[in-house]
Design a protein around this motif. Structure first.
Motif, PDB file in Angstrom:
ATOM      1  N   THR A  79     -34.728 -43.425  -2.428  1.00  0.00           N
ATOM      2  CA  THR A  79     -34.994 -44.852  -2.278  1.00  0.00           C
ATOM      3  C   THR A  79     -36.395 -45.078  -1.758  1.00  0.00           C
ATOM      4  OG1 THR A  79     -34.191 -46.921  -1.313  1.00  0.00           O
ATOM      5  CG2 THR A  79     -34.077 -44.984   0.083  1.00  0.00           C
ATOM      6  N   SER A  80     -36.998 -46.122  -2.206  1.00  0.00           N
ATOM      7  CA  SER A  80     -38.267 -46.576  -1.633  1.00  0.00           C
ATOM      8  C   SER A  80     -38.189 -48.091  -1.619  1.00  0.00           C
ATOM      9  CB  SER A  80     -39.464 -46.081  -2.440  1.00  0.00           C
ATOM     10  OG  SER A  80     -39.412 -46.601  -3.738  1.00  0.00           O
ATOM     11  N   ALA A  81     -38.247 -48.627  -0.444  1.00  0.00           N
ATOM     12  CA  ALA A  81     -38.148 -50.073  -0.279  1.00  0.00           C
ATOM     13  C   ALA A  81     -38.952 -50.464   0.944  1.00  0.00           C
ATOM     14  CB  ALA A  81     -36.676 -50.490  -0.124  1.00  0.00           C
ATOM     15  N   SER A  82     -38.982 -51.710   1.211  1.00  0.00           N
ATOM     16  CA  SER A  82     -39.685 -52.239   2.367  1.00  0.00           C
ATOM     17  C   SER A  82     -38.725 -52.255   3.554  1.00  0.00           C
ATOM     18  CB  SER A  82     -40.165 -53.660   2.028  1.00  0.00           C
ATOM     19  OG  SER A  82     -40.633 -54.302   3.177  1.00  0.00           O
ATOM     20  N   PHE A  83     -38.828 -51.243   4.436  1.00  0.00           N
ATOM     21  CA  PHE A  83     -37.979 -51.167   5.626  1.00  0.00           C
ATOM     22  C   PHE A  83     -38.819 -51.427   6.868  1.00  0.00           C
ATOM     23  CE2 PHE A  83     -36.091 -48.055   2.666  1.00  0.00           C
ATOM     24  CZ  PHE A  83     -34.817 -48.566   2.568  1.00  0.00           C
ATOM     25  N   GLN A  84     -38.255 -52.141   7.830  1.00  0.00           N
ATOM     26  CA  GLN A  84     -38.899 -52.318   9.117  1.00  0.00           C
ATOM     27  C   GLN A  84     -37.963 -51.790  10.207  1.00  0.00           C
ATOM     28  OE1 GLN A  84     -38.786 -55.390   7.036  1.00  0.00           O
ATOM     29  NE2 GLN A  84     -40.613 -54.480   6.160  1.00  0.00           N
ATOM     30  N   LEU A  85     -38.546 -51.321  11.310  1.00  0.00           N
ATOM     31  CA  LEU A  85     -37.793 -50.846  12.455  1.00  0.00           C
ATOM     32  C   LEU A  85     -37.878 -51.875  13.567  1.00  0.00           C
ATOM     33  CD1 LEU A  85     -36.275 -48.439  13.868  1.00  0.00           C
ATOM     34  CD2 LEU A  85     -38.514 -47.857  14.827  1.00  0.00           C
ATOM     35  N   ASN A  86     -36.750 -52.136  14.198  1.00  0.00           N
ATOM     36  CA  ASN A  86     -36.685 -53.021  15.357  1.00  0.00           C
ATOM     37  C   ASN A  86     -36.027 -52.251  16.487  1.00  0.00           C
ATOM     38  OD1 ASN A  86     -37.146 -55.878  13.940  1.00  0.00           O
ATOM     39  ND2 ASN A  86     -35.829 -54.633  12.664  1.00  0.00           N
ATOM     40  N   VAL A  87     -36.463 -52.480  17.705  1.00  0.00           N
ATOM     41  CA  VAL A  87     -35.828 -51.899  18.884  1.00  0.00           C
ATOM     42  C   VAL A  87     -35.577 -53.037  19.864  1.00  0.00           C
ATOM     43  CG1 VAL A  87     -36.011 -50.252  20.787  1.00  0.00           C
ATOM     44  CG2 VAL A  87     -37.011 -49.693  18.559  1.00  0.00           C
ATOM     45  N   ALA A  88     -34.346 -53.097  20.368  1.00  0.00           N
ATOM     46  CA  ALA A  88     -33.958 -54.132  21.332  1.00  0.00           C
ATOM     47  C   ALA A  88     -32.993 -53.523  22.332  1.00  0.00           C
ATOM     48  CB  ALA A  88     -33.296 -55.309  20.609  1.00  0.00           C
ATOM     49  N   GLN A  89     -32.741 -54.247  23.413  1.00  0.00           N
ATOM     50  CA  GLN A  89     -31.736 -53.780  24.366  1.00  0.00           C
ATOM     51  C   GLN A  89     -30.356 -54.099  23.814  1.00  0.00           C
ATOM     52  OE1 GLN A  89     -32.350 -55.020  28.409  1.00  0.00           O
ATOM     53  NE2 GLN A  89     -30.378 -54.202  29.067  1.00  0.00           N
ATOM     54  N   TRP A  90     -29.428 -53.162  23.975  1.00  0.00           N
ATOM     55  CA  TRP A  90     -28.051 -53.311  23.501  1.00  0.00           C
ATOM     56  C   TRP A  90     -27.224 -53.968  24.599  1.00  0.00           C
ATOM     57  CZ3 TRP A  90     -25.397 -53.286  19.196  1.00  0.00           C
ATOM     58  CH2 TRP A  90     -24.021 -53.059  19.202  1.00  0.00           C
TER      59      TRP A  90
END
Length: 187
Positions: A79-90
């Motif tokens: 796969t090749s797509a536009s992915f972004q990473l997010n980090v937040a408090q759980w």
């Protein structure tokens, strides 16, 4: 007037002092590698009730303050797509792992760049890697690192099962996804 050489020394000293206060952390949600026979979520932006989740991630905690430098997910297939990473408090209100209703706090990091997609033909998976993150994380706080995509055509991407047991650093509490079923939220 402060010379540019002195300014560079001050900046370098500040960076070294900051780097000394936290260890660098590089994490994969599947430390032993992709498990192509055991997907855990269908990631994508298809309309309900497709089974896709527009947000899928790894819940984790660390035993020591750390600097998150990179994070990787594994997608089954090429796969090749536009992915972004997010980090937040759980679950920021209680910091608990599993609750009747789960939530995430404000984003601590949203990548402004796409993942580097590397296909492994032998293993049958694509590594979705996010590098040079530079996010400070606190010991004992539960976080979620999750994928999103602004590409409306992204659908049906199977992600390899995440780590569901803590390792020696404390990393790895389980996986989570945001349900498209109204009222269910984060699972």
């Amino acid at each position: 007037m402060i010379s540019s050489a002195l300014k560079m020394k001050v900046v370098a000293s500040l960076l070294l002092a900051f780097a000394g206060s936290a260890s660098a952390a590089v994490y994969s949600n599947v430390p032993a590698g992709a498990n192509t026979g055991l997907p855990f979520a269908s990631f994508g932006n298809a309309a309900n009730p497709s089974g896709d989740s527009p947000k899928v991630g790894q819940v984790f905690s660390l035993t020591a303050d750390s600097l998150l430098s990179s994070f990787s997910f594994y997608a089954i297939g090429n796969t090749s797509a536009s992915f972004q990473l997010n980090v937040a408090q759980w679950n920021p209100g209680t910091n608990a792992q599993n609750q009747a209703v789960n939530s995430v706090g404000n984003n601590l990091l949203t990548s402004t760049f796409n993942a580097v997609d590397t296909y492994n033909a032998t293993g049958g998976y694509t590594t979705l890697s996010f590098e040079n993150l530079g996010l400070s994380l606190n010991a004992g706080t539960k976080y979620i690192a999750y994928l999103t995509s602004s590409d409306a055509s992204v659908t049906g991407i199977q992600l390899s099962r995440t780590q569901t047991a803590q390792d020696t650093t404390g990393f790895g509490l389980g996986h989570a996804y945001n349900s498209t079923i109204p009222g269910q939220g984060w699972q």
